[in-house]
Design an enzyme around this catalytic site. Structure first.
Site, mmCIF file in Angstrom:
data_model
loop_
_atom_site.group_PDB
_atom_site.id
_atom_site.type_symbol
_atom_site.label_atom_id
_atom_site.label_comp_id
_atom_site.label_asym_id
_atom_site.label_seq_id
_atom_site.Cartn_x
_atom_site.Cartn_y
_atom_site.Cartn_z
ATOM 1 N N GLU A 128 44.936 37.826 31.623
ATOM 2 C CA GLU A 128 44.767 38.935 32.559
ATOM 3 C C GLU A 128 43.449 39.659 32.308
ATOM 4 O O GLU A 128 42.768 40.097 33.235
ATOM 5 C CB GLU A 128 45.932 39.932 32.434
ATOM 6 C CG GLU A 128 47.236 39.449 33.038
ATOM 7 C CD GLU A 128 47.183 39.328 34.557
ATOM 8 O OE1 GLU A 128 46.246 38.702 35.082
ATOM 9 O OE2 GLU A 128 48.105 39.827 35.221
ATOM 10 N N THR A 180 41.390 41.854 42.006
ATOM 11 C CA THR A 180 42.009 42.938 41.225
ATOM 12 C C THR A 180 40.935 43.824 40.593
ATOM 13 O O THR A 180 41.058 45.047 40.590
ATOM 14 C CB THR A 180 42.926 42.345 40.135
ATOM 15 O OG1 THR A 180 43.953 41.601 40.783
ATOM 16 C CG2 THR A 180 43.575 43.426 39.291
HETATM 17 N N1 HSE Z 1 48.866 46.627 37.930
HETATM 18 C C1 HSE Z 1 47.815 45.781 38.362
HETATM 19 C C2 HSE Z 1 46.974 46.529 39.380
HETATM 20 C C3 HSE Z 1 48.391 44.538 38.969
HETATM 21 O O1 HSE Z 1 47.563 47.135 40.275
HETATM 22 O O2 HSE Z 1 45.749 46.501 39.289
HETATM 23 C C4 HSE Z 1 47.361 43.561 39.422
HETATM 24 O O3 HSE Z 1 48.032 42.454 39.989
#
Ligand code: HSE
Length: 308
Positions: A128, A180
């Site tokens: 991630e 993201t």
């Molecule tokens: N919690 C993360 C965000 C998830 O909202 O950036 C990304 O998939």
């Protein structure tokens, strides 16, 4: 164990108000991954899909997870991973988390289940971090363990599995890409206390609703006053989809992860399917291709399909 084939589900992170702490697994879409333990120390990544993802292990989400496991345990063995990705990168449905979680889960099985749950999460978060620049576990945890999970803390890792209510999830993925990392960059760095108080009420209400199986409480807690107002501008027709879904009987919903997918929860299958048709027709009207998925919350997470 020398070889394992797994089915790795998509996930919906945040669950509207729980930015970076709540997430749930769904049944579709899902990735397929095959992992082999090698007698030599290389890490080989193969992609059998059309997304053009890097196969250099240090640039690949699954690759960095395996490199870190190998380094930490000073392994003389390596891994070969074949990924058939169906969860499109940049969809908001936990595509990078699936590769990262699948790598950690698969390596754990190949190594005789020698990793703890926390270690699997710890290593998967390297993936991630490569994908988004941030170590967050809200997709990884439900992907591995299934159902709905609460990341009470990601450092130290403290994951609380929550019971999964018997609800339908509708997710629409309009074919526009939202990275993201970009969707995180636009967020405000500070939050007003009055907004924080409202958000805490919603998160606590949502968790209480899930644990008590209080469906109306779940519905009235699915509000986000901090992230959604900023991010929703990146998603075409977000407001229209949300309004139409609620009018059609959705309990609530919002951006899936960092978007552009949007999800809604519904009690009945017919309602969920009706919402799915509505969502698709909104995107058809503006000629944006979209994929719609209707599934239950997935209680299993990653599943082993074959092991040798
Ligand atoms: N919690 C993360 C965000 C998830 O909202 O950036 C990304 O998939």
């Amino acid at each position: 164990m020398k070889k394992i084939k797994i089915k790795v589900p998509a996930t919906v992170a945040n669950l509207v108000c729980g930015f970076d702490i709540l997430g749930m697994a769904i049944h579709e879409p899902y990735d397929e991954m095959e992992l082999k333990l090698l007698d030599t120390p290389e890490i080989i990544i193969k992609h059998e899909d059309d997304f053009g993802l890097p196969e250099d292990p240090s640039q690949n989400v699954a690759g960095v997870v395996l490199q870190n496991i190998q380094k930490h345990f000073q392994l003389t063995q390596g891994f070969e991973v074949t990924i058939r990705k169906h969860i499109k990168p940049g969809s908001g449905l936990g595509s990078s988390a699936a590769s990262a979680a699948g790598a950690a889960f698969g390596a754990n099985v190949l190594l005789g289940n020698s990793l703890s749950d926390e270690e699997m999460i710890h290593f998967a978060m390297f993936g991630e971090e490569l994908a988004s620049g941030v170590r967050h576990a809200d997709n990884i945890a439900p992907c591995i363990f299934g159902g709905i999970t609460l990341v009470k803390s990601s450092s130290p890792i403290d994951i609380i599995p929550l019971s999964a209510p018997d609800l339908f999830v509708v997710a629409v993925h309009p074919q526009v890409e939202v990275k993201t990392s970009d969707a995180r960059q636009i967020l405000k760095k500070n939050v007003l206390l009055k907004d924080a108080v409202e958000q805490w009420g919603n998160i606590a209400g949502l968790v209480a609703g899930i644990l008590k199986n209080d469906i109306p409480l779940i519905g009235r807690s699915l509000h986000d006053v901090i992230v959604e107002p900023v991010r929703s501008i990146l998603i075409p027709k977000f407001d229209e989809i949300k309004i139409k879904s609620l009018e059609a009987g959705a309990l609530g919903g919002g951006i899936s992860g960092s978007g552009p997918s949007i999800f809604m929860l519904a009690e009945k299958k017919e309602t969920a399917e009706h919402i799915a048709r509505l969502m698709k027709s909104v995107y058809d009207e503006i000629e944006i291709e979209s994929f719609v998925y209707v599934s239950k919350i997935n209680p299993a997470g990653i599943e082993i399909i074959e092991e040798q």
